[in-house]
Design a protein around this motif. Structure first.
Motif, mmCIF file in Angstrom:
data_model
loop_
_atom_site.group_PDB
_atom_site.id
_atom_site.type_symbol
_atom_site.label_atom_id
_atom_site.label_comp_id
_atom_site.label_asym_id
_atom_site.label_seq_id
_atom_site.Cartn_x
_atom_site.Cartn_y
_atom_site.Cartn_z
ATOM 1 N N VAL A 1 0.835 -1.205 0.000
ATOM 2 C CA VAL A 1 0.000 0.000 0.000
ATOM 3 C C VAL A 1 0.867 1.251 0.000
ATOM 4 C CG1 VAL A 1 -1.646 1.315 1.384
ATOM 5 C CG2 VAL A 1 -2.005 -1.122 1.015
ATOM 6 N N SER A 2 1.899 1.296 0.846
ATOM 7 C CA SER A 2 2.749 2.489 0.892
ATOM 8 C C SER A 2 3.524 2.664 -0.406
ATOM 9 C CB SER A 2 3.701 2.433 2.075
ATOM 10 O OG SER A 2 4.594 1.340 1.951
ATOM 11 N N ARG B 1 2.116 7.175 -6.265
ATOM 12 C CA ARG B 1 1.040 7.999 -6.839
ATOM 13 C C ARG B 1 1.152 9.456 -6.387
ATOM 14 N NH1 ARG B 1 -4.063 3.836 -6.258
ATOM 15 N NH2 ARG B 1 -3.365 2.422 -7.912
ATOM 16 N N ILE B 2 1.456 9.673 -5.126
ATOM 17 C CA ILE B 2 1.574 11.047 -4.616
ATOM 18 C C ILE B 2 2.756 11.758 -5.262
ATOM 19 C CG2 ILE B 2 2.109 12.397 -2.550
ATOM 20 C CD1 ILE B 2 0.436 10.285 -0.978
ATOM 21 N N VAL C 1 2.584 1.774 -3.446
ATOM 22 C CA VAL C 1 1.660 2.258 -4.475
ATOM 23 C C VAL C 1 1.260 3.704 -4.220
ATOM 24 C CG1 VAL C 1 -0.665 1.980 -5.401
ATOM 25 C CG2 VAL C 1 0.792 -0.015 -5.094
ATOM 26 N N TRP C 2 0.865 4.042 -2.988
ATOM 27 C CA TRP C 2 0.354 5.387 -2.720
ATOM 28 C C TRP C 2 1.447 6.448 -2.700
ATOM 29 C CZ3 TRP C 2 -4.169 7.180 -3.598
ATOM 30 C CH2 TRP C 2 -5.232 6.288 -3.673
#
Length: 185
Positions: free
Chosen positions: A102-103, A109-110, A105-106
């Motif tokens: 999750v970290s 993205r950020i 990927v996010w």
């Protein structure tokens, strides 16, 4: 998942599977974290009528067609691995896997939201300047030099045919009759 395999949908249940109350209503336990969506789901996410009409549709589905960034296909198992002799709890392993994915990927993205547009504008500007410079400066200069030195190319070709060519042909005939035999003693 290994590096070369395609990503498949994978659900990780972070709840305690020994709780009997979860199965009383006959439903499966709800997963708290879900890995990457399947190919059909991803196409449905990115497909709209505007995208179907657009010329950029292949860019949405295949973002690295030449495999430029194959070295960045990193999964949790490629980074963190526990030997058999030292192991953490199963919950720790599952949560660390989920948080890693999750970290990763996010945060990506950020960072791309913050940097992708300025970098693409900057890259487009640099490539536009280089293209303009090549088309309007380098190309015509090379063409002028080639036109201006055509006589030199012709003279060089004549010198090679008249002087160097006969010398090399005669050397070939002289040394062509020699033969070397190797023998072990």
């Amino acid at each position: 998942m290994m590096k070369g395999e395609d990503s498949e949908e994978m659900e990780i249940d972070l709840g305690d599977s020994s709780d009997p109350e979860e199965f009383e209503n006959g439903l499966e336990p709800q997963s708290l974290w879900k890995a990457q969506p399947s190919l059909e789901e991803e196409e449905n996410i990115h497909t709209s009528t505007l995208v179907e009409i657009s010329d950029t549709k292949p860019l949405i589905n295949i973002r690295d067609p030449r495999g430029i960034n194959d070295c960045l296909k990193v999964t949790f198992e490629d980074v963190i691995a526990e030997p058999v002799s030292v192991r953490s709890g199963d919950r720790v392993w599952i949560w660390s896997n989920a948080l890693f994915e999750v970290s990763r990927v996010w945060i990506y993205r950020i960072v791309t939201v913050l940097l992708a547009i300025p970098m693409s504008v900057l890259s487009g500007f640099v490539f536009a300047i280089l293209s303009c410079f090549h088309i309007w400066m380098i190309g015509p200069c090379i063409r002028c030099v080639r036109v201006g030195t055509h006589w030199l190319q012709s003279l060089w070709s004549i010198l090679l045919d008249v002087i160097v060519g006969p010398f090399l042909r005669s050397a070939e005939r002289c040394f062509g009759s020699f033969s070397i035999h190797l023998a072990k003693e």
